[in-house]
Design a protein around this motif. Structure first.
Motif, PDB file in Angstrom:
ATOM      1  N   LEU A  97       0.832  -1.205   0.000  1.00 57.23           N
ATOM      2  CA  LEU A  97       0.000   0.000   0.000  1.00 57.23           C
ATOM      3  C   LEU A  97       0.862   1.247   0.000  1.00 57.23           C
ATOM      4  O   LEU A  97       0.550   2.236  -0.687  1.00 57.23           O
ATOM      5  CB  LEU A  97      -0.913  -0.018   1.231  1.00 57.23           C
ATOM      6  CG  LEU A  97      -1.815   1.220   1.405  1.00 57.23           C
ATOM      7  CD1 LEU A  97      -2.736   1.397   0.208  1.00 57.23           C
ATOM      8  CD2 LEU A  97      -2.626   1.103   2.700  1.00 57.23           C
ATOM      9  N   PHE A  98       1.949   1.224   0.754  1.00 58.15           N
ATOM     10  CA  PHE A  98       2.888   2.342   0.743  1.00 58.15           C
ATOM     11  C   PHE A  98       3.443   2.572  -0.653  1.00 58.15           C
ATOM     12  O   PHE A  98       3.524   3.706  -1.140  1.00 58.15           O
ATOM     13  CB  PHE A  98       4.025   2.072   1.728  1.00 58.15           C
ATOM     14  CG  PHE A  98       5.205   2.983   1.555  1.00 58.15           C
ATOM     15  CD1 PHE A  98       5.135   4.320   1.915  1.00 58.15           C
ATOM     16  CD2 PHE A  98       6.395   2.502   1.018  1.00 58.15           C
ATOM     17  CE1 PHE A  98       6.232   5.172   1.745  1.00 58.15           C
ATOM     18  CE2 PHE A  98       7.487   3.325   0.856  1.00 58.15           C
ATOM     19  CZ  PHE A  98       7.398   4.673   1.212  1.00 58.15           C
ATOM     20  N   GLY A  99       3.845   1.484  -1.327  1.00 57.72           N
ATOM     21  CA  GLY A  99       4.364   1.615  -2.680  1.00 57.72           C
ATOM     22  C   GLY A  99       3.330   2.149  -3.646  1.00 57.72           C
ATOM     23  O   GLY A  99       3.631   3.013  -4.486  1.00 57.72           O
ATOM     24  N   LEU A 100       2.095   1.662  -3.532  1.00 60.94           N
ATOM     25  CA  LEU A 100       1.025   2.129  -4.414  1.00 60.94           C
ATOM     26  C   LEU A 100       0.729   3.602  -4.185  1.00 60.94           C
ATOM     27  O   LEU A 100       0.594   4.382  -5.145  1.00 60.94           O
ATOM     28  CB  LEU A 100      -0.237   1.289  -4.178  1.00 60.94           C
ATOM     29  CG  LEU A 100      -1.466   1.685  -5.002  1.00 60.94           C
ATOM     30  CD1 LEU A 100      -1.181   1.562  -6.493  1.00 60.94           C
ATOM     31  CD2 LEU A 100      -2.668   0.832  -4.605  1.00 60.94           C
ATOM     32  N   ALA A 101       0.625   4.010  -2.914  1.00 59.85           N
ATOM     33  CA  ALA A 101       0.372   5.419  -2.609  1.00 59.85           C
ATOM     34  C   ALA A 101       1.521   6.299  -3.099  1.00 59.85           C
ATOM     35  O   ALA A 101       1.296   7.405  -3.605  1.00 59.85           O
ATOM     36  CB  ALA A 101       0.171   5.604  -1.102  1.00 59.85           C
ATOM     37  N   SER A 102       2.744   5.795  -2.968  1.00 57.03           N
ATOM     38  CA  SER A 102       3.898   6.555  -3.445  1.00 57.03           C
ATOM     39  C   SER A 102       3.848   6.730  -4.955  1.00 57.03           C
ATOM     40  O   SER A 102       4.175   7.806  -5.485  1.00 57.03           O
ATOM     41  CB  SER A 102       5.195   5.842  -3.058  1.00 57.03           C
ATOM     42  OG  SER A 102       5.325   5.758  -1.657  1.00 57.03           O
ATOM     43  N   LEU A 103       3.442   5.685  -5.667  1.00 55.72           N
ATOM     44  CA  LEU A 103       3.342   5.771  -7.123  1.00 55.72           C
ATOM     45  C   LEU A 103       2.243   6.743  -7.539  1.00 55.72           C
ATOM     46  O   LEU A 103       2.433   7.548  -8.457  1.00 55.72           O
ATOM     47  CB  LEU A 103       3.076   4.383  -7.705  1.00 55.72           C
ATOM     48  CG  LEU A 103       3.044   4.283  -9.231  1.00 55.72           C
ATOM     49  CD1 LEU A 103       4.393   4.689  -9.826  1.00 55.72           C
ATOM     50  CD2 LEU A 103       2.670   2.873  -9.670  1.00 55.72           C
ATOM     51  N   VAL A 104       1.106   6.675  -6.856  1.00 53.27           N
ATOM     52  CA  VAL A 104       0.006   7.593  -7.163  1.00 53.27           C
ATOM     53  C   VAL A 104       0.427   9.035  -6.910  1.00 53.27           C
ATOM     54  O   VAL A 104       0.080   9.947  -7.668  1.00 53.27           O
ATOM     55  CB  VAL A 104      -1.243   7.236  -6.324  1.00 53.27           C
ATOM     56  CG1 VAL A 104      -2.325   8.308  -6.471  1.00 53.27           C
ATOM     57  CG2 VAL A 104      -1.790   5.879  -6.744  1.00 53.27           C
ATOM     58  N   ALA A 105       1.215   9.251  -5.847  1.00 50.20           N
ATOM     59  CA  ALA A 105       1.653  10.610  -5.505  1.00 50.20           C
ATOM     60  C   ALA A 105       2.491  11.237  -6.603  1.00 50.20           C
ATOM     61  O   ALA A 105       2.525  12.468  -6.744  1.00 50.20           O
ATOM     62  CB  ALA A 105       2.438  10.593  -4.189  1.00 50.20           C
ATOM     63  N   THR A 106       3.165  10.412  -7.406  1.00 49.29           N
ATOM     64  CA  THR A 106       4.044  10.962  -8.439  1.00 49.29           C
ATOM     65  C   THR A 106       3.276  11.557  -9.610  1.00 49.29           C
ATOM     66  O   THR A 106       3.870  12.277 -10.426  1.00 49.29           O
ATOM     67  CB  THR A 106       4.998   9.873  -8.975  1.00 49.29           C
ATOM     68  OG1 THR A 106       4.235   8.827  -9.615  1.00 49.29           O
ATOM     69  CG2 THR A 106       5.825   9.280  -7.852  1.00 49.29           C
ATOM     70  N   VAL A 107       1.971  11.273  -9.711  1.00 51.40           N
ATOM     71  CA  VAL A 107       1.206  11.804 -10.850  1.00 51.40           C
ATOM     72  C   VAL A 107       0.611  13.168 -10.548  1.00 51.40           C
ATOM     73  O   VAL A 107       0.108  13.840 -11.454  1.00 51.40           O
ATOM     74  CB  VAL A 107       0.085  10.827 -11.262  1.00 51.40           C
ATOM     75  CG1 VAL A 107       0.642   9.449 -11.529  1.00 51.40           C
ATOM     76  CG2 VAL A 107      -1.004  10.744 -10.196  1.00 51.40           C
ATOM     77  N   PHE A 108       0.663  13.594  -9.279  1.00 51.77           N
ATOM     78  CA  PHE A 108       0.090  14.893  -8.925  1.00 51.77           C
ATOM     79  C   PHE A 108       1.032  16.015  -9.345  1.00 51.77           C
ATOM     80  O   PHE A 108       2.246  15.906  -9.200  1.00 51.77           O
ATOM     81  CB  PHE A 108      -0.160  14.981  -7.415  1.00 51.77           C
ATOM     82  CG  PHE A 108      -1.323  14.168  -6.942  1.00 51.77           C
ATOM     83  CD1 PHE A 108      -2.621  14.622  -7.127  1.00 51.77           C
ATOM     84  CD2 PHE A 108      -1.120  12.957  -6.302  1.00 51.77           C
ATOM     85  CE1 PHE A 108      -3.699  13.870  -6.681  1.00 51.77           C
ATOM     86  CE2 PHE A 108      -2.187  12.202  -5.860  1.00 51.77           C
ATOM     87  CZ  PHE A 108      -3.494  12.660  -6.054  1.00 51.77           C
TER      88      PHE A 108
END
Length: 241
Positions: A97-108
């Motif tokens: 979940l940490f990795g997924l949230a980190s990946l999503v954060a990069t698109v902002f």
């Protein structure tokens, strides 16, 4: 990385360990980059977002997020099987979940590059900086809490199975807990004060310390042999194309 044979390609437990260690190295870059040219205690690459090194760190952060998800997935698939309970599996899921949230954060869009940078997300939101959104602040909180939950659960699991390294994981969990709490407090203070009184955002020493604890946690996850097992040649295979 994936090992190939004549007709098959399969993942090995070592792939997960390497992925976790490489991700740890990437997260540690945010700590050591202050010693590079244009660095400073509260500056570094984020103060010069158009620099080549800043763009490199942004891309590296995205790759690290993918590596964290890979490590968590291989930990679930190829890691040790628990005789009782599911604490280790829960720790892997939280890491994923940490990795997924980190990946999503990069698109902002906006000035906040690091996924766990709750203070940046909060400050940029209350100051109305371009690209700032509430969703980014929420994702940052999720990433921060997921990393914290993973290392705490891992500590409990290592203590439960009487792993001799449980105290090391406990120290890492304590350090991450303290730094995470400090970051959340800082974010609340920024929100209450509508910013820090200065235009723009900066990457503080506290945020670098927190990323250092995240890097150490990922390093421990990759290096502790008790979390992994050797995969059997006839398992976890897929046809090569």
């Amino acid at each position: 990385m994936p090992h190939s044979s004549e007709n098959h390609l399969h993942w090995d437990y070592r792939d997960g360990r390497v992925a976790a260690v490489v991700a740890a190295v990437v997260y540690s870059l945010w700590v050591v980059e202050v010693v590079l040219p244009l660095g400073g205690t509260a500056e570094g690459a984020l103060a010069y977002q158009e620099s080549a090194f800043a763009r490199f760190l942004e891309s590296a952060h995205r790759i690290a997020a993918i590596l964290v998800m890979l490590a968590a997935g291989l930990g679930l698939a190829l890691g040790v099987r628990e005789r009782t309970g599911h604490l280790l599996a829960a720790s892997w899921w939280a890491m994923g979940l940490f990795g997924l949230a980190s990946l999503v954060a990069t698109v902002f869009p906006g000035p906040c590059v690091v996924s766990t940078d709750v203070t940046c997300a909060t400050e940029s939101l209350v100051e109305g900086l371009p690209g700032a959104t509430t969703a980014q602040a929420v994702i940052a909180v999720i990433a921060l809490l997921a990393a914290l939950a993973s290392v705490i659960i891992l500590t409990i699991d290592r203590l439960r199975v009487k792993d001799r390294a449980w105290w090391l994981v406990a120290v890492l969990a304590l350090l991450q807990l303290v730094s995470s709490a400090a970051i959340l407090v800082m974010a609340v203070l920024f929100y209450a004060a509508s910013g820090n009184g200065e235009p723009g955002v900066e990457f503080s020493a506290l945020q670098r310390v927190h990323l250092g604890t995240v890097a150490l946690w990922l390093l421990a996850a990759g290096l502790l042999p008790e979390l992994w097992k050797r995969s059997r040649p006839h398992q976890h295979t897929r046809s090569a194309r």
